[in-house]
Write a protein that holds these residues in place. Structure first.
Motif, PDB file in Angstrom:
ATOM      1  N   PRO A  41       0.850  -1.188   0.000  1.00 26.86           N
ATOM      2  CA  PRO A  41       0.000   0.000   0.000  1.00 26.86           C
ATOM      3  C   PRO A  41       0.889   1.242   0.000  1.00 26.86           C
ATOM      4  O   PRO A  41       1.955   1.250   0.618  1.00 26.86           O
ATOM      5  CB  PRO A  41      -0.797  -0.122   1.301  1.00 26.86           C
ATOM      6  CG  PRO A  41      -0.022  -1.069   2.154  1.00 26.86           C
ATOM      7  CD  PRO A  41       0.762  -1.959   1.233  1.00 26.86           C
ATOM      8  N   ARG A  91       0.977   5.545   0.288  1.00 30.90           N
ATOM      9  CA  ARG A  91       0.260   6.773   0.654  1.00 30.90           C
ATOM     10  C   ARG A  91       0.079   7.616  -0.601  1.00 30.90           C
ATOM     11  O   ARG A  91       1.044   7.885  -1.331  1.00 30.90           O
ATOM     12  CB  ARG A  91       1.037   7.548   1.706  1.00 30.90           C
ATOM     13  CG  ARG A  91       1.088   6.861   3.056  1.00 30.90           C
ATOM     14  CD  ARG A  91       1.838   7.704   4.047  1.00 30.90           C
ATOM     15  NE  ARG A  91       3.132   8.071   3.505  1.00 30.90           N
ATOM     16  CZ  ARG A  91       4.291   7.901   4.126  1.00 30.90           C
ATOM     17  NH1 ARG A  91       4.324   7.393   5.316  1.00 30.90           N
ATOM     18  NH2 ARG A  91       5.421   8.269   3.550  1.00 30.90           N
ATOM     19  N   VAL A  92      -1.133   8.038  -0.836  1.00 34.40           N
ATOM     20  CA  VAL A  92      -1.435   8.849  -2.018  1.00 34.40           C
ATOM     21  C   VAL A  92      -0.592  10.117  -2.004  1.00 34.40           C
ATOM     22  O   VAL A  92      -0.081  10.542  -3.036  1.00 34.40           O
ATOM     23  CB  VAL A  92      -2.949   9.166  -2.104  1.00 34.40           C
ATOM     24  CG1 VAL A  92      -3.246  10.178  -3.193  1.00 34.40           C
ATOM     25  CG2 VAL A  92      -3.733   7.874  -2.332  1.00 34.40           C
ATOM     26  N   THR A 123      -8.769  10.191  -6.100  1.00 34.63           N
ATOM     27  CA  THR A 123      -9.315   9.247  -5.137  1.00 34.63           C
ATOM     28  C   THR A 123      -9.409   9.903  -3.771  1.00 34.63           C
ATOM     29  O   THR A 123      -8.630  10.797  -3.447  1.00 34.63           O
ATOM     30  CB  THR A 123      -8.452   7.968  -5.048  1.00 34.63           C
ATOM     31  OG1 THR A 123      -9.077   7.047  -4.158  1.00 34.63           O
ATOM     32  CG2 THR A 123      -7.049   8.264  -4.559  1.00 34.63           C
ATOM     33  N   LYS A 145      -9.162   7.931  -1.164  1.00 38.60           N
ATOM     34  CA  LYS A 145      -8.391   7.008  -0.336  1.00 38.60           C
ATOM     35  C   LYS A 145      -7.088   7.667   0.110  1.00 38.60           C
ATOM     36  O   LYS A 145      -6.508   8.476  -0.609  1.00 38.60           O
ATOM     37  CB  LYS A 145      -8.025   5.744  -1.131  1.00 38.60           C
ATOM     38  CG  LYS A 145      -9.190   4.890  -1.527  1.00 38.60           C
ATOM     39  CD  LYS A 145      -8.664   3.682  -2.303  1.00 38.60           C
ATOM     40  CE  LYS A 145      -9.773   2.773  -2.748  1.00 38.60           C
ATOM     41  NZ  LYS A 145      -9.241   1.608  -3.487  1.00 38.60           N
ATOM     42  N   SER A 146      -6.621   7.290   1.283  1.00 35.46           N
ATOM     43  CA  SER A 146      -5.323   7.792   1.747  1.00 35.46           C
ATOM     44  C   SER A 146      -4.193   6.881   1.287  1.00 35.46           C
ATOM     45  O   SER A 146      -3.049   7.317   1.180  1.00 35.46           O
ATOM     46  CB  SER A 146      -5.301   7.928   3.264  1.00 35.46           C
ATOM     47  OG  SER A 146      -5.459   6.651   3.873  1.00 35.46           O
ATOM     48  N   LYS A 147      -4.510   5.621   1.005  1.00 37.50           N
ATOM     49  CA  LYS A 147      -3.519   4.668   0.506  1.00 37.50           C
ATOM     50  C   LYS A 147      -4.092   3.929  -0.699  1.00 37.50           C
ATOM     51  O   LYS A 147      -5.289   3.651  -0.755  1.00 37.50           O
ATOM     52  CB  LYS A 147      -3.145   3.650   1.584  1.00 37.50           C
ATOM     53  CG  LYS A 147      -2.377   4.247   2.732  1.00 37.50           C
ATOM     54  CD  LYS A 147      -1.970   3.188   3.723  1.00 37.50           C
ATOM     55  CE  LYS A 147      -1.188   3.820   4.861  1.00 37.50           C
ATOM     56  NZ  LYS A 147      -0.789   2.825   5.860  1.00 37.50           N
ATOM     57  N   VAL A 148      -3.212   3.619  -1.635  1.00 36.63           N
ATOM     58  CA  VAL A 148      -3.615   2.873  -2.828  1.00 36.63           C
ATOM     59  C   VAL A 148      -2.621   1.754  -3.087  1.00 36.63           C
ATOM     60  O   VAL A 148      -1.482   1.786  -2.610  1.00 36.63           O
ATOM     61  CB  VAL A 148      -3.697   3.777  -4.082  1.00 36.63           C
ATOM     62  CG1 VAL A 148      -4.840   4.771  -3.963  1.00 36.63           C
ATOM     63  CG2 VAL A 148      -2.373   4.484  -4.337  1.00 36.63           C
ATOM     64  N   TYR A 149      -3.085   0.796  -3.841  1.00 32.41           N
ATOM     65  CA  TYR A 149      -2.232  -0.287  -4.328  1.00 32.41           C
ATOM     66  C   TYR A 149      -2.003  -0.079  -5.817  1.00 32.41           C
ATOM     67  O   TYR A 149      -2.702   0.694  -6.465  1.00 32.41           O
ATOM     68  CB  TYR A 149      -2.902  -1.648  -4.097  1.00 32.41           C
ATOM     69  CG  TYR A 149      -2.960  -2.053  -2.659  1.00 32.41           C
ATOM     70  CD1 TYR A 149      -1.979  -2.871  -2.113  1.00 32.41           C
ATOM     71  CD2 TYR A 149      -3.995  -1.621  -1.834  1.00 32.41           C
ATOM     72  CE1 TYR A 149      -2.036  -3.253  -0.780  1.00 32.41           C
ATOM     73  CE2 TYR A 149      -4.060  -1.995  -0.505  1.00 32.41           C
ATOM     74  CZ  TYR A 149      -3.070  -2.817   0.020  1.00 32.41           C
ATOM     75  OH  TYR A 149      -3.122  -3.184   1.346  1.00 32.41           O
ATOM     76  N   ASP A 200      -4.918  -0.075  -8.020  1.00 34.98           N
ATOM     77  CA  ASP A 200      -5.841   1.057  -7.896  1.00 34.98           C
ATOM     78  C   ASP A 200      -5.501   2.224  -8.816  1.00 34.98           C
ATOM     79  O   ASP A 200      -6.348   3.067  -9.073  1.00 34.98           O
ATOM     80  CB  ASP A 200      -5.843   1.602  -6.453  1.00 34.98           C
ATOM     81  CG  ASP A 200      -6.319   0.588  -5.436  1.00 34.98           C
ATOM     82  OD1 ASP A 200      -7.201  -0.234  -5.771  1.00 34.98           O
ATOM     83  OD2 ASP A 200      -5.790   0.604  -4.308  1.00 34.98           O
TER      84      ASP A 200
END
Length: 157
Positions: free
Chosen positions: A68, A70-71, A84, A86-90, A93
């Motif tokens: 993961p 951090r964006v 996004t 989201k605070s974290k992406v894979y 994503d």
């Protein structure tokens, strides 16, 4: 290492600490690049501020290792394209276009070290859940190659 007392009291800046480190060790493992992609200017400074015979091993950015990410670690223009909450992406994503751009920027930033003969290994630390089976091995093999042309040594470095 800062808290250990290993650096002399006179080494108060990153440049002075790198000088001291390079005078004592022939190899540096840069972990910071796992959390934030390297900046071209940082690689230029590492190249310019160290002896010719030092080697830099660089940890691959987390997005490139299935972790993961951090964006806010992504470049601002990539964050804007990602759109996004989201605070974290894979990796899955972000889509192939952003992933390819991250690869290109990561490798391009390391070019000064490569050209100076100071780039050693790019270390890929995969997460514990990353499979050692066929799919995981195939990803590892693709990771050895740069995006687009899939030839890191000639195209991006």
């Amino acid at each position: 290492m800062l808290e250990s007392g290993w650096y002399p009291p006179t080494a108060t800046t990153p440049e002075e600490r790198l000088d001291h480190y390079a005078a004592n060790f022939p190899l540096v493992e840069v972990d910071a690049t796992y959390y934030h992609p390297p900046a071209l200017r940082a690689a230029e400074l590492w190249r310019d501020r160290t002896p010719d015979d030092i080697t830099f091993n660089i940890k691959a950015f987390s997005l490139l290792t299935q972790h993961p990410t951090r964006v806010r670690s992504l470049d601002k223009d990539l964050r804007a394209r990602l759109r996004t909450a989201k605070s974290k992406v894979y990796r899955r994503d972000v889509g192939i276009e952003i992933e390819e751009e991250v690869w290109q920027r990561f490798l391009s930033a390391l070019r000064p070290l490569h050209q100076a003969g100071k780039l050693g290994a790019i270390l890929f630390q995969f997460p514990p859940w990353f499979p050692a089976r066929r799919r995981g091995c195939a990803f590892r093999l693709r990771s050895r190659q740069a995006p687009a042309s899939r030839d890191a040594r000639s195209t991006h470095l």
